[in-house]
Design an enzyme around this catalytic site. Structure first.
Site, PDB file in Angstrom:
ATOM      1  CB  CYS A 135      16.368 -14.101 -34.483  1.00 29.91           C
ATOM      2  SG  CYS A 135      14.578 -14.060 -34.478  1.00 29.91           S
ATOM      3  NE  ARG A 137      21.155 -10.661 -34.465  1.00 33.47           N
ATOM      4  CZ  ARG A 137      21.429  -9.868 -35.483  1.00 33.47           C
ATOM      5  NH1 ARG A 137      22.328  -8.928 -35.353  1.00 33.47           N
ATOM      6  NH2 ARG A 137      20.807  -9.997 -36.629  1.00 33.47           N
ATOM      7  CD1 TRP A 193      12.089  -8.615 -30.819  1.00 32.25           C
ATOM      8  CD2 TRP A 193      11.530  -8.713 -32.980  1.00 32.25           C
ATOM      9  NE1 TRP A 193      11.238  -7.555 -31.084  1.00 32.25           N
ATOM     10  CE2 TRP A 193      10.885  -7.593 -32.399  1.00 32.25           C
ATOM     11  CE3 TRP A 193      11.319  -8.965 -34.330  1.00 32.25           C
ATOM     12  CZ2 TRP A 193      10.053  -6.732 -33.127  1.00 32.25           C
ATOM     13  CZ3 TRP A 193      10.490  -8.117 -35.048  1.00 32.25           C
ATOM     14  CH2 TRP A 193       9.878  -7.015 -34.444  1.00 32.25           C
ATOM     15  CG  ASN A 238      18.299 -13.116 -37.963  1.00 33.60           C
ATOM     16  OD1 ASN A 238      17.246 -12.509 -37.769  1.00 33.60           O
ATOM     17  ND2 ASN A 238      19.448 -12.514 -38.196  1.00 33.60           N
ATOM     18  N   GLY A 239      15.368 -13.921 -39.624  1.00 37.53           N
ATOM     19  CA  GLY A 239      14.841 -13.317 -40.842  1.00 37.53           C
ATOM     20  C   GLY A 239      13.382 -13.668 -41.012  1.00 37.53           C
ATOM     21  CD  GLU A 282      16.964   9.713 -29.651  1.00 36.75           C
ATOM     22  OE1 GLU A 282      16.216   9.399 -30.566  1.00 36.75           O
ATOM     23  OE2 GLU A 282      17.693   8.890 -29.066  1.00 36.75           O
ATOM     24  CD  GLU A 297      13.955   2.607 -27.602  1.00 32.39           C
ATOM     25  OE1 GLU A 297      14.465   3.733 -27.389  1.00 32.39           O
ATOM     26  OE2 GLU A 297      14.372   1.839 -28.475  1.00 32.39           O
ATOM     27  CE  LYS A 343      21.729  -1.044 -29.849  1.00 35.29           C
ATOM     28  NZ  LYS A 343      21.285   0.309 -29.477  1.00 35.29           N
TER      29      LYS A 343
END
Ligand code: M6R
Length: 611
Positions: free
Chosen positions: A2, A27, A76, A100-101, A484, A491, A606
């Site tokens: 977020c 974010r 998010w 955010n959190g 990777e 992804e 991200k």
């Protein structure tokens, strides 16, 4: 996750909030919202959209939203599906809150707030903050003091911004575990989750520490610690280039960032540009003592950064002769391990804000390991402030959710660490040191040549777009490169991809191989090539179609069902840096063919600032 923006200024802040959100979309982008206060007495206007910031902007334009005080949020989703009712800001009475959190004790708080009559209109953990502050405001009329009091009841991680309808002069913000900084502008004060959101109005930033609570007004700012003690935090002139976060002529940030790798590597290696010898000081003032006394290395990281750590283990053990383990940060922090105080703990992170990596570092420090190093791309990040040593990769801002240039610059930093450790341990003679430095300095040019393979890779991408599954194979230090490659493909193209050390194939995964299963092999011309070729024959014998990334001098022959693409150079220990690039390009082009949202793939963000 977020992103938060807040502003109190002598102008209409709606464009500032929207532009800030646009910069913070990396974010999270499940929904976006803002609230502004306008007029006297001020009226609160809230707008929310389940779409991207562009849709919120259209809403704001449609109603000519304006105001001198405002807060905004890009989400998010953690608690509650992406929906308008769960989008921030959340309101209670005349209060608006963005967060955010994660509030870990939200369920208990929700029950106690319901018991005193509050009605919840969302499924979020954040809404409890709005009601909690509103409740406390009834007995503590000052908003700053009220928010401080409410913080005492919250458990978990947060960056918060709170404003009140009947007082447009200020916004209260607080930080505990999630990043938050203040911006000092000409005509007002601002807050945001990162500096990129505020470059439009100022370069003068004040980074809040965990436990800080601050009041921003048009004229100034005031910061206190949890116990109410005033504190002064340094004003930092942000070095972030505003241009660096623009897309320019590229179609996507991921494409831009893949093609920026030669420059990103050259910048990261600039400190050894003309050097004939390596100095431990590359990692910080006390590096010689901290690194030299280390008995073993523990690398902690997540995702792509973890893959960089896995490559580094091969280097550190083979070249520096030091035992190295690499752990996924979210696992390490919750398992009982056997600590050794003389371990060098290396944390790797693009953002420096990854909650699991930060917590794993704290856990390691709590177990008595004080030799700590951060390899990180964001100089002002939380991670960098918590380690004894640091190496800042100079990849520049990475916006695409899929990490690319951060990875290759992390590898460059880790190779430098390997050489420094080798030197400190008496395993690097002067002639080899000069050769190694020369090889490192050539990496940007070598990567540039690999990028020229894009047209061939683009053609291969067409063959993958209709596939459901893919296997990636590698051996030795190229096994993490296969990991990777698989992460990149799943992804952004949503194709299921798994990576295996090629020798492991016959122990199970070979059962998956048939003509529908493309197998991508990372096949540099190293000591394991002949063994890898045998593994590839096992695939071919079961009808699997092979896509092989070989080196210029490999004897890999194209034939039916075996496609071979040669990298221009054969690059020894550093070839992992080259071999990852075609895998990035392949994922990018497969995603383009499939039409997915390359820079903002579904369900991701991200910066993973929640556990
Ligand atoms: O910022 P960090 O390097 O700590 O992030 C770690 C992972 O979240 C990140 O690498 C993630 O796996 C990427 N999206 C992969 O492309």
């Amino acid at each position: 996750m977020c992103g938060i923006v807040a502003a109190v200024a002598g102008r209409n802040v709606v464009p500032v909030l929207l532009e800030g959100l646009r910069k913070l979309e990396y974010r999270g982008y499940d929904s976006a919202g803002l609230a502004v206060l306008n007029g006297c007495p001020s009226a609160l206007l809230r707008l929310r959209s389940v779409g991207r910031v562009a849709e919120l902007t259209a809403q704001a334009d449609a109603c000519s939203a304006a105001g001198g005080t405002g807060i905004a949020h890009t989400r998010w989703a953690t608690h509650g599906v992406p929906s308008e009712r769960n989008a921030h800001p959340h309101l209670s009475g005349g209060l608006a809150v963005v967060h955010n959190g994660i509030i870990e004790n939200h369920e208990a708080l929700r029950e106690s707030l319901k018991a005193v009559g509050y009605v919840f209109t969302s499924d979020t953990d954040t809404e409890v903050v709005a009601h909690l502050v509103e409740l406390k405001l009834r007995t503590i009329p000052d908003l700053f003091e009220t928010v401080r009091a409410a913080l005492g009841d919250l458990q978990g991680a947060y960056a918060l911004a709170v404003m009140r309808e009947d007082d447009a002069s200020r916004i209260i913000v607080a930080r505990e575990g999630s990043p938050l900084l203040l911006g000092m502008g000409e005509d007002g004060h601002y807050a945001a989750s990162d500096a990129s959101a505020l470059l439009q109005v100022t370069r003068r930033m004040v980074y809040l520490e965990n436990g800080d609570c601050a009041e921003i007004t048009r004229a100034g700012l005031r910061i206190v610690r949890g116990d109410g003690t005033p504190v002064v935090r340094a004003v930092v002139e942000s070095q972030l280039s505003a241009d660096a976060v623009e897309l320019g002529t590229y179609a996507h940030y991921m494409q831009k960032e893949i093609f920026e790798q030669p420059d990103a590597l050259a910048n990261t290696l600039e400190m050894v540009g003309n050097a004939r010898s390596l100095q431990p000081g590359l990692f910080g003032a006390d590096a010689e003592a901290v690194l030299g006394g280390a008995r073993q290395i523990l690398i902690l990281a997540c995702g792509t950064s973890w893959h960089a750590g896995l490559v580094a283990r091969y280097w550190l053990e083979a070249i520096a002769g030091i035992s190295c383990s690499v752990e996924i940060a979210s696992e390490y922090r919750y398992r009982d391990s056997v600590p050794d105080a003389e371990t060098l703990v290396v944390t790797i992170s693009q953002s420096g804000e990854t909650a699991d990596t930060l917590a794993a570092l704290q856990h390691a420090k709590g177990l008595g390991m004080q030799r700590t190093l951060a390899i990180c791309n964001v100089p002002e990040s939380s991670l960098v402030r918590e380690t004894a040593l640091r190496f800042i990769t100079r990849a520049g801002p990475e916006i695409g959710v899929a990490s690319t240039k951060a990875f290759t610059t992390q590898l460059a930093a880790l190779y430098l660490l390997t050489l420094v450790m080798a030197k400190l341990r008496g395993r690097l003679d002067a002639a080899t040191e000069v050769q190694e430095l020369k090889a490192l300095r050539h990496v940007p040019a070598a990567v540039q040549k690999v990028l020229a393979l894009e047209p061939e890779i683009k053609a291969w991408a067409q063959l993958f777009s209709h596939k459901q599954h893919t296997l990636f194979l590698g051996r030795g230090r190229h096994y993490p490169i296969a990991l990777e490659g698989a992460l990149k493909l799943k992804e952004i193209s949503y194709i299921h991809a798994e990576a295996y050390p090629a020798g492991e194939l016959k122990h199970g995964p070979l059962a998956l191989v048939d003509k529908e299963m493309p197998v991508i092999a990372v096949a540099p011309n190293d000591a394991l090539l002949e063994k890898l070729k045998s593994n590839l024959q096992e695939v071919r014998a079961r009808g699997g179609e092979l896509f092989v990334f070989a080196d210029a001098d490999s004897e890999m022959v194209e034939s039916e069902g075996i496609h071979v693409l040669r990298l221009p150079e054969h690059y020894g220990a550093l070839s992992a840096l080259l071999h990852v690039v075609p895998l990035q390009l392949l994922s990018y082009h497969v995603a383009l063919v499939k039409g997915t949202d390359v820079d903002k793939p579904r369900n991701l963000a991200k910066s993973v600032t929640v556990e």
